[in-house]
Design a protein around this motif. Structure first.
Motif, PDB file in Angstrom:
ATOM      1  N   ALA A1323      26.788  37.798  30.810  1.00  0.00           N
ATOM      2  CA  ALA A1323      27.356  39.136  30.592  1.00  0.00           C
ATOM      3  C   ALA A1323      28.679  39.293  31.327  1.00  0.00           C
ATOM      4  O   ALA A1323      29.656  39.845  30.801  1.00  0.00           O
ATOM      5  CB  ALA A1323      26.351  40.197  31.052  1.00  0.00           C
ATOM      6  N   MET A1324      28.712  38.805  32.556  1.00  0.00           N
ATOM      7  CA  MET A1324      29.937  38.920  33.341  1.00  0.00           C
ATOM      8  C   MET A1324      31.064  38.097  32.712  1.00  0.00           C
ATOM      9  O   MET A1324      32.205  38.544  32.607  1.00  0.00           O
ATOM     10  CB  MET A1324      29.665  38.455  34.770  1.00  0.00           C
ATOM     11  N   LEU A1325      30.748  36.887  32.275  1.00  0.00           N
ATOM     12  CA  LEU A1325      31.779  36.034  31.688  1.00  0.00           C
ATOM     13  C   LEU A1325      32.255  36.576  30.351  1.00  0.00           C
ATOM     14  O   LEU A1325      33.444  36.462  30.016  1.00  0.00           O
ATOM     15  CB  LEU A1325      31.242  34.617  31.526  1.00  0.00           C
ATOM     16  N   SER A1326      31.379  37.194  29.570  1.00  0.00           N
ATOM     17  CA  SER A1326      31.799  37.802  28.305  1.00  0.00           C
ATOM     18  C   SER A1326      32.774  38.944  28.556  1.00  0.00           C
ATOM     19  O   SER A1326      33.804  39.066  27.881  1.00  0.00           O
ATOM     20  CB  SER A1326      30.578  38.315  27.540  1.00  0.00           C
ATOM     21  N   THR A1327      32.430  39.778  29.519  1.00  0.00           N
ATOM     22  CA  THR A1327      33.334  40.876  29.854  1.00  0.00           C
ATOM     23  C   THR A1327      34.631  40.349  30.446  1.00  0.00           C
ATOM     24  O   THR A1327      35.719  40.885  30.173  1.00  0.00           O
ATOM     25  CB  THR A1327      32.646  41.825  30.846  1.00  0.00           C
ATOM     26  N   LEU A1328      34.544  39.294  31.261  1.00  0.00           N
ATOM     27  CA  LEU A1328      35.741  38.705  31.838  1.00  0.00           C
ATOM     28  C   LEU A1328      36.637  38.137  30.742  1.00  0.00           C
ATOM     29  O   LEU A1328      37.868  38.292  30.778  1.00  0.00           O
ATOM     30  CB  LEU A1328      35.346  37.614  32.838  1.00  0.00           C
ATOM     31  N   GLU A1329      36.036  37.506  29.755  1.00  0.00           N
ATOM     32  CA  GLU A1329      36.821  36.956  28.650  1.00  0.00           C
ATOM     33  C   GLU A1329      37.574  38.064  27.915  1.00  0.00           C
ATOM     34  O   GLU A1329      38.774  37.941  27.641  1.00  0.00           O
ATOM     35  CB  GLU A1329      35.892  36.216  27.681  1.00  0.00           C
ATOM     36  N   LEU A1330      36.869  39.159  27.583  1.00  0.00           N
ATOM     37  CA  LEU A1330      37.529  40.266  26.894  1.00  0.00           C
ATOM     38  C   LEU A1330      38.599  40.904  27.769  1.00  0.00           C
ATOM     39  O   LEU A1330      39.692  41.246  27.292  1.00  0.00           O
ATOM     40  CB  LEU A1330      36.478  41.314  26.501  1.00  0.00           C
ATOM     41  N   SER A1331      38.313  41.036  29.050  1.00  0.00           N
ATOM     42  CA  SER A1331      39.274  41.651  29.952  1.00  0.00           C
ATOM     43  C   SER A1331      40.547  40.838  30.054  1.00  0.00           C
ATOM     44  O   SER A1331      41.659  41.368  30.047  1.00  0.00           O
ATOM     45  CB  SER A1331      38.651  41.828  31.341  1.00  0.00           C
TER      46      SER A1331
END
Length: 1752
Positions: A1323-1331
């Protein structure tokens, strides 16, 4: 007072009246008793208390030296003008100046010296004197009214006083009455030139008022005490002489305006005589046949005298009831020769229409309301009427309707209706009821009128309903005998042969059937018959039929006749359901027909407005319980205004688009306004108000909009211009309109809207009143002014002035104040000033504006709520209106200030007015500087001769005579606390005012206050007291007082220099510590918190006072963190205890789910806890005691879903982070480590998902806020409230906390366990990717990368991170971070001027580099392909970065280069794989690294050039991370400032040099992997030289900054020389300050720097030798070049070796290569150890051997 000196205080009669009414500060029973004892003699004396002038009094006044001469002179003139004792005249003058004078006290001298002003003052004092006389009598009247009322709180005290007055009261007052009506009118000859005709008339009006009041007192007295026969005869003679008020000595002065007062005298004269005859006792004696016990039975002579006297009466209407009473008395006693007298007196009374006169008298006495005097009069007449009806035949008493009228008027007295139903039905007024029942329903109105009057409570209402429900006779008229009736022989009895429907209605309608065989009694009546049929039926069915009949004939000529029959029915129904709601269901057949009745009657040609009004009033009562039903049924009638289109906005509403006035609007315009009768309008207003109060809901409320618009547009602006037939109706309509608006403005907005976004009643009213002419009507009411009110109250006939038109006017003005206050509060904020605000604040001439009018209500004395509400409105205007109240007051400002202060310092003034005045002044401190200066009244003190300029500042000002601070200091005096004039509320308001002075920094006032003796002691005395337990505290204002006191102390400590604090305050603070008040208050605050939670659990409302004291305590503790010595908080154990209490309170509030108020309080304590943890972390020994409660709180908060808990959760995260940083802990040190880590990771998982959805939604909807390319930290805009990515947000702080927790896990085992339970990494990496892709959520991205860095510390953690897909999530999205800005331009590398540690997107890129470096180092070949992918994707940025040092030397740029070189250093270990996948990139990186080495060497070798570049090229001389924040100054820099600037620039230069050295060391370490291994190239003859490129050209020139000059051997030799020079500088000085090295703060730093230099030199030699051998073995190099290289190298290295040997002998630290390779992201802080010279010999030997080899 300027001219009046101190005198013995004499309380005025008006003040005594206020005390007796309970409107003063004296409210305890013993205080009331003391006041009555003190003034008993004055009350007994009555008007004789005011003595006439005398020579002795004049002489005493002249000899009195305490009274100044001007007052004596004026007192003597007043004495002559009022014919008042000289000393009392001066006393009266002083009392007037104290209470009613409307000028400044300093202006009295001028008034006394000016003849015209002095005369005006005398006339005002005369008015004041007349009021004092009346108030004296009113006090006695009030005592007689309530001394036997068990419900009155002071009944016992009043009764004691009346006992003292009883014997002599009537004697004195009767004598005063005789003197009053016999006194000759004053003339100008006897009383001076001021006694004009107008003043004589005014004197006579006063005389009549006093006569009426004295008679009223006597009447009430004899209502409780028996009158002897002699007294009755005496009163009869007096009243005959006076003509019952009509034969005054000065009757030539009587005019029409005095008729009401003369009639009042006549009424009380007659009532006194009737009461003196004791008819009630006579009636009782007659019933018990013991009339001889009556006092007049044995007073034959007095009876004869009374006969003679009364026989002469009869020419005045007031005689009638006296004659009737005496005739009844003589008839009952049955004395001899009395029959002719009885007959004559009785006939005279009947001829005078005695019962009609009684009705008029009772209505006149009760016109001001249901006061005690009117009720007593009704009781008196009730006894007379009952006995008359019992003793005489009804037919002999005149018109029966007059009897009905007087009986109905009598029954308005309390308890008489209940008394009637308990008496025998065959005696007294019951006879009247029985006779009228016999005529029902033929004569319906009298019976219903009487029954309506007999309803007073629920029991009587039920009795009336039952009475009418069980009727036994039915009377109807006949002109001829019908054919279906059999008659008796004499024709007196009829019998029905057939049943009969009594009402000719259609089938299915309500009806009454007379049964067959019913008998009827026939009574001849004129030309026909009245037949009284005997059968049982319900009158309510008759009433239903009558209403149904009216509905049938509504369009015929009989409508008015039927309306006269129906109106009493509706009035009766209205009275019943308004008294007892439980009967409503039984009356449904009637009430359900009212809607149709209203609809049909409203449409006739000449509508009966009285019937319509009765119907609407009845529906109003129904609407109190079922508003929705009433509203729904009314909508079908078309009576109320309505809208034919949907109302969508305020503008449409105000234009009344699509709105119709309804039947009511037509009635108003066509009937009521032309006729001047407004019964329907008043009923309409009551109905709409009731519907609004009923909280109908959004749909129905929208339906009421047309009604409210009609009121605001058609009624409110114009009602005062209408024609009125009856006095007082205008005021009543105005009051009803204002009550409706007041109700609307006090609706709960949440309940009113109920989810609807449409227009609300409240917003409509607010906008209309603020922007239309309706607001002007409100202003006109408020502008009435205190003088007009006084004039209206003065002409009221009633004795106490508590009811009547004057009171209605006061109520209307109070409503106007409240409405205006709420409109200003509710009006949406706007830059445009509304017409209402403009009218409120516009300036007029000579104080002629509304602000001045409002302020002058302080002079009003009748109703204490009126000045209080006026001051409240002034306070609101002072808060929001852009105007100066002081300027609006004009020349009256000082006088109004004096009036405010007089009421403020009065010890008997109503407490609420005092509190409101102080609150107004508190607001004025901040918003009205001119006004507050007027009230502070600070005067500059004249310095004594020889005083020095540097005297104490407080000596420059002193308090003026009229300073509000004088009163405030009295209120806070510790000796005054607990006394009646200083209750806790006033103490709280005074402290709040002082707090406003401190908060607004009123230095002059604060200076004066500090200089006052015992100021700090009095102020803080409340802090040293013992408060009751929170569960027992009753006066919560004490908590506010303590809160304001604590805040004042905090402000004083914060703003005043520590050494300048008053000694008194220092002693107080020391005493606060010594008396353990810190412990006390900390414990008390904790108990308050616990009590809050308990009361919240029980459903109690939150306490604002609790919030205030906790907030103040928070301020104290926050301040204590910075002012430890001043506040005596040096004891670590005490600080630890305070911290533990705050933690405990936070835990109590947040551990258990509770209300929003408790959670907000918990959030506030969490903030305090965080501050204390950061400031006092050094005192915390056992971290677990802090962590365990925080962990429990975190666990509780994680289960809460309220949005407002986000900030609280973030604070708890910060507190835990701070606690973990206090001391290095292990996992075993935290008992709940696993649970805490799990909670934090769950938070990360949830918050990351929410942030992902939020960011994605913003992108989908095109939110401009998310597309902003700027770093949010660089803007001044406030962050969006709902955005998750905040520096102190839950998501970011959870990431930081997890980083701290994972750093404690050295093994990394917990990460494996957690990732199996909570998938937070995906979840953190998905949000980091979008960010990264959209370049948003900077704080989240940075915190995530920090966490990933920590997780990658161990090999197991690195494998988990890599397995979670870190590279796909970061690699390509990272391109968005640096490629292009939104404007399409390339982003300049390292151009940010922010602090290096501040969050930024370049920083995110640097962290990513560090993460790649760490993963590659930990996983090596397992991560190699990913690393090569990363370097391939970002090769342009990497190459640009390596080349950037020549262009930009900022710290940010150098830091990125440092991280990039570190990553390349790790990747260089895999040169073969790199060459296979990215051969060109490898070559480019090698070239750029060599150029980077040359650039760093050049900049380190030439510090002055580097400094020049920093100053000129980059314009970044002083990085923001180094430069301290200083206030701007326009002064010319001094020498000291220049020196400081140079030192700052030098420190900045040294930081850049340090970065360059680290980059150089890593660069050489990386280049070492790109050159052949020394062992192989020296020993392995088969080494493939083609694998290694030539990195440095064969040249020995000094390194250049130009990119055209290729790196050469000279670059490497220069690098060695630079290192040696820097080592030399370190050895020369322990703390060198040269630009080359700079100051070192510790020996460890020096060793670290030496080892770094040694590491650089080692790598430099390695590369140099390797490259040289590569050249020598390369067959393509010409032998001549090889020879030249040998010569140059031999020469240069020989020189270097000599230097190296010297350093080796002194000892050189080891190379930090291992440490650097282990932690390349760190700041080169490896530990070093000094080695012996022998350990360095291999290096020297290697270089020496190489030199010898090349020299061959």
């Amino acid at each position: 007072m300027a001219v009046a000196v101190a005198r013995t205080y004499v309380r005025s009669s008006r003040e005594l009246w206020t005390i007796l009414l309970g409107r003063s500060a004296l409210r305890e029973n013993d205080q009331i008793e003391a006041e009555l004892d003190r003034h008993c003699e004055r009350l007994l004396a009555g008007l004789s208390y005011y003595k006439p002038p005398s020579i002795s009094s004049g002489e005493k006044l002249k000899a009195d030296k305490e009274v100044v001469v001007p007052l004596k002179e004026l007192g003597l003139r007043i004495s002559k003008f009022l014919s008042l004792d000289e000393q009392q005249s001066v006393q009266l003058l002083q009392s007037y100046l104290q209470e009613d004078y409307r000028g400044t006290q300093s202006s009295i001298k001028v008034v006394l010296q000016d003849e015209r002003q002095s005369q005006a003052l005398q006339l005002k004092i005369a008015e004041y004197y007349y009021e004092e006389r009346l108030y004296t009598l009113r006090c006695v009247l009030y005592l007689l009214t309530y001394f036997q009322d068990e419900r009155h709180p002071y009944r016992a005290e009043y009764s004691k006083c009346v006992d003292k007055l009883e014997k002599e009261l009537v004697v004195n007052y009767r004598k005063q009455f005789e003197e009053l009506f016999r006194t000759e009118a004053p003339t100008w000859e006897t009383h001076g030139n001021l006694m004009t005709e107008r003043q004589v008339s005014r004197w006579f009006v006063q005389c009549l008022k006093e006569q009426a009041l004295i008679l009223e007192i006597i009447f009430l007295y004899y209502a409780y005490f028996e009158m002897g026969p002699e007294d009755l005869l005496a009163f009869a003679r007096i009243f005959k002489e006076q003509g019952f008020g009509t034969r005054q000595t000065n009757r030539h002065l009587v005019d029409e305006s005095m008729d009401g007062m003369v009639d009042r005298i006549g009424y009380f004269s007659a009532l006194i005589l009737v009461e003196g005859m004791d008819i009630d006792f006579l009636h009782k004696c007659a019933l018990e046949e013991r009339v001889e016990q009556h006092q007049f039975a044995n007073a034959r002579e007095i009876c004869q005298e009374m006969d003679k006297l009364l026989l002469t009466l009869g020419d005045i209407p007031h005689h009638a009831q006296v004659l009737l009473s005496w005739a009844l008395l003589r008839h009952t006693l049955n004395l001899d020769e009395s029959t002719p007298v009885i007959r004559r007196l009785g006939s005279t009374a009947i001829q005078q229409n005695v019962f009609q006169l009684m009705t008029q008298m009772l209505k006149a006495l009760g016109s001001g309301g249901n006061n005690c005097t009117a009720s007593t009069a009704r009781m008196c007449i009730y006894g007379l009427l009952s006995f008359v009806l019992t003793s005489f035949e009804e037919e002999t008493l005149g018109n029966q309707q007059h009897l009905i009228d007087v009986a109905c008027e009598v029954f308005t007295a309390p308890n008489l209706a209940e008394l009637f139903w308990d008496t025998e039905p065959t005696a007294g007024i019951a006879i009247l009821l029985d006779n009228n029942c016999g005529m029902f329903p033929q004569s319906m109105a009298p019976l219903l009128q009487l029954l309506s009057a007999l309803i007073s409570d629920k029991s009587t209402a039920k009795k009336v309903y039952s009475f009418l429900d069980k009727m036994t006779c039915y009377t109807e008229p006949y002109k001829h005998k019908p054919h279906d009736v059999l008659s008796h022989e004499d024709g007196t009895r009829w019998r029905r042969q057939m049943p009969k429907l009594l009402y000719p209605l259609g089938s299915g309608q309500a009806n009454i059937r007379m049964p067959q065989g019913t008998y009827g009694h026939v009574i001849p009546a004129g030309q026909g018959f009245l037949v009284r049929w005997d059968f049982s039926y319900s009158s309510w069915t008759v009433f239903t039929c009558e209403i149904e009949m009216l509905l049938h004939v509504v369009s015929t000529a009989d409508v008015l006749l039927h309306c006269r029959k129906v109106k009493p029915i509706i009035d009766l129904v209205h009275k019943i359901i308004s008294t007892d709601w439980s009967i409503t269901d039984y009356l449904l057949p009637i009430t359900s027909r009212l809607y149709m009745l209203i609809q049909r009657l409203s449409s006739v040609l000449n509508p009966p407005t009285d019937v319509i009004a009765s119907c609407v009033n009845t529906l109003t009562v129904l609407a109190t319980r079922m508003p929705a039903k009433v509203w729904a049924d009314l909508q079908h009638t078309g009576f109320l205004p309505y809208s034919v289109t949907q109302v969508t906005g305020i503008a449409q509403s105000l234009r009344a688009e699509g709105m119709q006035a309804g039947s009511y609007g037509n009635l108003l315009l066509s009937i009521e306004r032309p006729q001047g009768e407004y019964s329907v309008t008043m009923a309409f207003l009551r109905l709409v108000t009731t519907l609004v109060k009923g909280q109908l809901g959004s749909t129905q409320s929208r339906g009421l909009l047309p009604c409210v618009v009609f009121v605001l547009k058609e009624l409110l602006p114009t009602y005062h211009k209408w024609r009125y037939n009856v006095y007082g109706v205008r005021e009543e309509i105005g009051c009803l309109i204002f009550e409706l608006i007041y109700t609307i403005l006090h609706l709960n907005p949440a309940e009113e809207s109920q989810g609807s976004n449409s227009l609300s009643l409240q917003s409509l009213c607010t906008h209309c009143l603020a922007n239309t002419e309706a607001g002007q009507a409100i202003i006109n009411i408020m502008a009435v002014g205190v003088d007009t009110i006084d004039a209206v109250m003065a002409v009221q006939p009633n004795s106490c002035g508590s009811e009547g038109s004057g009171q209605t006017l006061i109520q209307t003005i109070k409503l106007a104040f409240s409405i205006t206050n709420n409109v200003i509060k509710l009006k949406p904020s706007s830059e445009v000033v509304s017409p209402l605000e403009q009218a409120l604040t516009q300036h007029g001439t000579h104080g002629n504006n509304l602000i001045a009018v409002l302020a002058k209500y302080i002079y009003h004395r009748h109703d204490p709520a009126l000045p209080r509400l006026a001051i409240q409105l002034l306070k609101r205007l002072a808060m929001v209106a852009p105007m100066s109240v002081y300027a609006c007051l004009g020349s009256d400002a000082a006088a109004i200030r004096d009036a405010f202060l007089n009421r403020l310092q009065s010890k008997t003034e109503d407490m609420r007015i005092k509190v409101m005045i102080l609150e107004f002044l508190t607001v004025a401190v901040e918003t009205q500087p001119g006004l507050i200066e007027l009230f502070l009244n600070l005067e500059v003190k004249d310095d004594a001769v020889g005083s020095k300029f540097n005297d104490v500042y407080s000596q420059e000002f002193i308090l003026g005579e009229w300073s509000c601070l004088q009163v405030v200091l009295e209120f806070i005096d510790s000796k005054q606390q607990g006394k009646y004039w200083c209750p806790p509320l006033i103490h709280r308001a005074a402290i709040a005012f002082l707090h406003a002075l401190w908060q607004d920094r009123r230095d002059s006032a604060m200076t004066v206050l500090r200089a006052k003796d015992q100021f700090w002691e009095n102020l803080t005395s409340v802090l040293f007291g013992e408060l009751p337990a929170p569960c027992n505290i009753t006066e919560k204002s004490v908590l506010e007082t303590c809160a304001f006191t604590l805040k004042i102390i905090c402000l004083e400590i914060y703003y005043v220099v520590r050494g300048s604090l008053d000694q008194s305050l220092k002693r107080t603070l020391k005493m606060f510590f010594e008396k353990k008040r810190y412990e006390y208050w900390s414990e008390y605050i904790k108990s308050l918190v616990i009590h809050m939670m308990e009361t919240e659990t029980e459903g109690a409302a939150p306490f604002l006072e609790f919030h205030m004291i906790i907030s103040a305590w928070r301020m104290v503790l926050v301040l204590a963190t910075n002012y430890v010595e001043v506040m005596h908080l040096c004891d670590n154990s005490l600080r630890l205890q305070l911290l533990q209490d705050v933690l405990e309170g936070t835990k109590v509030l947040l551990l258990v789910p509770s209300s929003a108020s408790c959670l907000r309080m918990g959030s506030m304590l969490a903030t305090l806890l965080l501050i204390l943890l950061k400031q006092w972390k050094s005192i915390i020994v056992q971290v677990s005691k802090i962590l365990d409660p925080l962990d429990q709180i975190l666990e509780s908060l994680s289960q809460s879903n309220q949005y407002f808990m986000e900030k609280t959760k973030a604070k708890i995260f910060s507190a835990i982070i701070t606690t973990l940083q206090i001391k290095r802990l292990r996992v075993s040190d935290i008992s709940q480590y696993s649970q805490m880590l799990l909670t934090v990771c769950e938070t990360i998982h949830n918050e990351a998902i929410v942030l992902f959805d939020q960011t994605h939604h913003a992108l989908t909807t095109g939110d401009a806020g998310l597309s902003d390319d700027k770093d949010c930290m660089e803007t001044d805009c406030a962050p969006r409230l709902h955005h998750k990515d905040q520096k102190d947000g839950v998501c970011v702080l959870a990431l930081h906390l997890s980083k701290e927790l994972y750093e404690m896990d050295e093994s990394g085992n917990h990460l494996f366990l957690i990732t199996r339970k909570v998938p937070f990494l995906p979840a953190m990496l998905s949000t980091l990717e979008l960010s990264l892709r959209v370049k948003q959520n900077l704080h989240f991205a940075e915190a995530s990368l920090h966490l990933l860095l920590v997780l990658s510390r161990t090999q197991q953690g690195a494998a988990i991170v890599a397995g979670a897909g870190v590279l796909p999530s970061i690699c390509l999205p990272l391109l968005s971070v640096y490629q292009l800005s939104t404007n399409g331009t390339a982003q300049t590398l390292g151009s940010s001027r922010k602090s290096l540690d501040a969050p930024s997107w370049p920083g995110v890129y640097r962290l990513t580099m560090s993460l790649m470096e760490r993963l590659l180092k930990s996983l090596r070949y397992n991560f190699l392909s990913e690393a090569l992918d990363f370097v391939g994707v970002h090769q342009e940025r990497i190459l640009q970065c390596l080349d950037a040092v020549r262009k930009v030397q900022s710290l940010a740029c150098l830091d990125e280069v440092d991280h990039t070189v570190g990553f390349i250093l790790q990747l260089s270990n895999f040169i073969k794989e790199w060459r296979f996948h990215l051969p060109q990139l490898l070559r480019d990186v090698q070239v750029n690294l060599c150029y980077l080495c040359q650039t760093c060497t050049f900049l380190l070798h030439s510090p002055k050039v580097l400094q020049h570049y920093l100053q000129v090229k980059n314009g970044d001389t002083i990085p923001s991370a180094i430069l301290p924040r200083q206030p701007k100054s326009i002064q010319t820099p001094t020498k000291q400032q220049n020196t400081e600037k140079e030192e700052i620039e030098q420190r900045a230069l040294l930081k850049v040099q340090s970065s360059l050295l680290r980059i150089l060391s890593k660069t050489l370490a990386a280049v070492r992997h790109f050159t052949p291994d020394l062992s192989q190239i020296l020993l392995d003859q088969s080494l493939d030289l083609a694998e290694y490129d030539m990195l440095f050209v064969l040249s020995f020139t000094t390194p250049a900054f130009d990119s055209d000059v290729a790196p050469s051997f000279g670059t490497l030799l220069a690098t060695v020389n630079v290192v040696l020079n820097m080592q030399g500088e370190i050895d020369k000085k322990k703390e060198p300050v040269s630009l080359n090295v700079g100051p070192l703060t510790s020996t460890e730093e020096a060793k670290s720097l030496k080892s770094l230099l040694m590491f650089t030199m080692e790598n430099c030699f390695y590369v140099l030798i390797s490259q040289a051998v590569r050249y020598l073995k390369d067959p393509s190099v010409h032998s001549r070049d090889k020879q030249r290289m040998k010569q140059e190298l031999s020469s240069e290295l020989s020189t270097v070796l000599s230097s190296i040997s010297r350093y080796s002998r002194r000892g050189t630290p080891c190379s930090p290569a291992a440490a650097l390779l282990m932690s390349p992201a760190s700041k080169s802080t490896c530990s070093v150890s000094k080695l012996s010279p022998e350990n360095q010999e291999p290096l020297i030997q290697l270089v020496q051997a190489f030199v010898r080899q090349i020299q061959r």
